[in-house]
Write a protein that holds these residues in place. Structure first.
Motif, mmCIF file in Angstrom:
data_model
loop_
_atom_site.group_PDB
_atom_site.id
_atom_site.type_symbol
_atom_site.label_atom_id
_atom_site.label_comp_id
_atom_site.label_asym_id
_atom_site.label_seq_id
_atom_site.Cartn_x
_atom_site.Cartn_y
_atom_site.Cartn_z
ATOM 1 N N SER A 180 -2.525 1.924 1.089
ATOM 2 C CA SER A 180 -1.336 1.586 0.304
ATOM 3 C C SER A 180 -1.091 0.094 0.215
ATOM 4 C CB SER A 180 -0.092 2.238 0.928
ATOM 5 O OG SER A 180 -0.211 3.630 0.926
ATOM 6 N N SER A 181 -1.666 -0.669 1.109
ATOM 7 C CA SER A 181 -1.357 -2.094 1.148
ATOM 8 C C SER A 181 -2.608 -2.907 1.447
ATOM 9 C CB SER A 181 -0.298 -2.358 2.234
ATOM 10 O OG SER A 181 -0.339 -3.709 2.657
ATOM 11 N N GLU A 182 -2.970 -3.763 0.522
ATOM 12 C CA GLU A 182 -4.146 -4.618 0.697
ATOM 13 C C GLU A 182 -3.929 -5.586 1.871
ATOM 14 O OE1 GLU A 182 -7.782 -5.697 0.284
ATOM 15 O OE2 GLU A 182 -7.141 -4.533 -1.457
ATOM 16 N N ARG A 183 -2.672 -6.033 2.059
ATOM 17 C CA ARG A 183 -2.389 -6.946 3.182
ATOM 18 C C ARG A 183 -2.592 -6.239 4.511
ATOM 19 N NH1 ARG A 183 3.376 -9.010 2.989
ATOM 20 N NH2 ARG A 183 2.730 -10.399 4.676
ATOM 21 N N LEU A 184 -2.099 -4.997 4.595
ATOM 22 C CA LEU A 184 -2.303 -4.230 5.821
ATOM 23 C C LEU A 184 -3.778 -3.952 6.052
ATOM 24 C CD1 LEU A 184 0.751 -1.850 5.897
ATOM 25 C CD2 LEU A 184 -0.260 -2.961 7.888
ATOM 26 N N ALA A 185 -4.500 -3.654 4.953
ATOM 27 C CA ALA A 185 -5.938 -3.402 5.086
ATOM 28 C C ALA A 185 -6.637 -4.624 5.675
ATOM 29 C CB ALA A 185 -6.536 -3.032 3.727
ATOM 30 N N SER A 218 -6.213 0.411 -4.203
ATOM 31 C CA SER A 218 -4.971 0.219 -4.963
ATOM 32 C C SER A 218 -4.340 1.526 -5.421
ATOM 33 C CB SER A 218 -5.241 -0.640 -6.205
ATOM 34 O OG SER A 218 -5.697 -1.909 -5.836
ATOM 35 N N SER A 219 -5.108 2.593 -5.460
ATOM 36 C CA SER A 219 -4.595 3.838 -6.018
ATOM 37 C C SER A 219 -5.094 5.023 -5.209
ATOM 38 C CB SER A 219 -5.055 3.966 -7.479
ATOM 39 O OG SER A 219 -5.030 5.326 -7.888
#
Lengths: 208, 208
Positions: A123-128, B123-124
């Motif tokens: 859900s979150s690129e930053r968290l990833a 992203s999805s």
């Protein structure tokens, strides 16, 4: 615990100093929620209920759920095996010690948190990015060093040294793959199977 | 090509029948953009420029970028190896044939599209689910069948049959792991290393 009690954070902009004494409780409760329900179901309402802290207090410190979970991930630091490599005399025992580590309370709580984090990284690129640098990459490093040490002590043939970089990625890669496929915590049996049927089968260490 | 030219889709709500003859071009161009720039950088403007079709035409058929990319992924179908398993006489040759498959135009275009899809799955959640069922799981199934066939023809000891489910996940898991770590297409060398240093090393087939 790098972000806990750090001075000068945004909580102070209202003039009254923010009380950091609850941060540890709030971040641990956030991880519990993440472990129990996954990222989608974590809400500041639930964290407020669980900790007895006002929602406004939470919002004052962490503007969004993403910020709160980021802080929770940063608060736990990296796997402790990075600083203290298990040394139980055989590669298999050392690998199992990483799986059975008490880090984050117990193997079960840790594997449930990892399942929650996998949902968060979708859900979150930053968290990833944070999970990658704080959890996944440190684990690859731990496995890389365990494999090199097994080679150094003659348990594994030196012929396999060139395989070590790719083999060190196997446990984290298989764990992430499994989490993305099943959306359930990965069980110890799966790790044991990866260790025995892939890593040790590929390296056939002496003593097996 | 399951979604191309399907009758009764939303394009018909304005009364004038939607012309489906451009769908193939639009979806292929979407995959090209995805391959070249990743999901974040795909825009309906670019697809419109690349195909010479009006943006309003695109929007009429696919309301969002997510819908367009979902349609593009569905349009390519599953890996053709699912229906026609390579049969080149050895496990190594068969595994390499999957890597070197001309599916999606060429190995390079396919691996670039997979890198774009990896960015899309971050992203999805809907795209992640479609990539999982249409790409990742079919590949696991292909590898599982190749490993079983190698066992059936005596190339691999029957002792390894219980390892096959976990070994079949290795190539897709390692590929996804690498894509999530580097954000670049995975190169053939990496797959060859996974095949030789992990799968074949673990199974030591006869004839190696």
């Amino acid at each position: 615990m790098s972000s806990v009690g750090r001075p000068g954070s945004r909580g102070q902009r209202t003039g009254r100093p923010y009380d950091h004494s609850s941060d540890g409780l709030i971040l641990a409760s956030t991880l519990d929620l993440l472990a129990g329900r996954g990222y989608e179901k974590v809400t500041l309402d639930e964290v407020s209920l669980l900790t007895g802290r006002a929602k406004s207090t939470l919002y004052r410190r962490w503007a969004t759920k993403e910020e709160l979970v980021l802080a929770a991930v940063r608060s736990v630091g990296r796997p402790p095996e990075v600083d203290l490599l298990p040394d139980l005399g055989s590669l298999r025992e050392d690998l199992l010690a990483v799986i059975d580590s008490p880090w984050l309370g117990s193997p079960n709580r840790r594997l449930a948190i990892f399942a929650g984090l996998a949902s968060a990284t979708r859900s979150s690129e930053r968290l990833a990015a944070v999970v990658r640098t704080e959890v996944t990459e440190p684990y690859v490093e731990v496995y890389r060093r365990l494999l090199h040490r097994a080679t150094d002590r003659g348990e594994i043939s030196a012929n396999f040294v060139t395989s070590i970089p790719v083999l060190a990625e196997v446990i984290p890669a298989m764990s992430t793959h499994r989490l993305n496929t099943s959306h359930e915590p990965v069980h110890r049996d799966f790790f044991v199977s990866v260790i025995d049927n892939i890593l040790l089968a590929a390296l056939h260490p002496t003593g097996d």
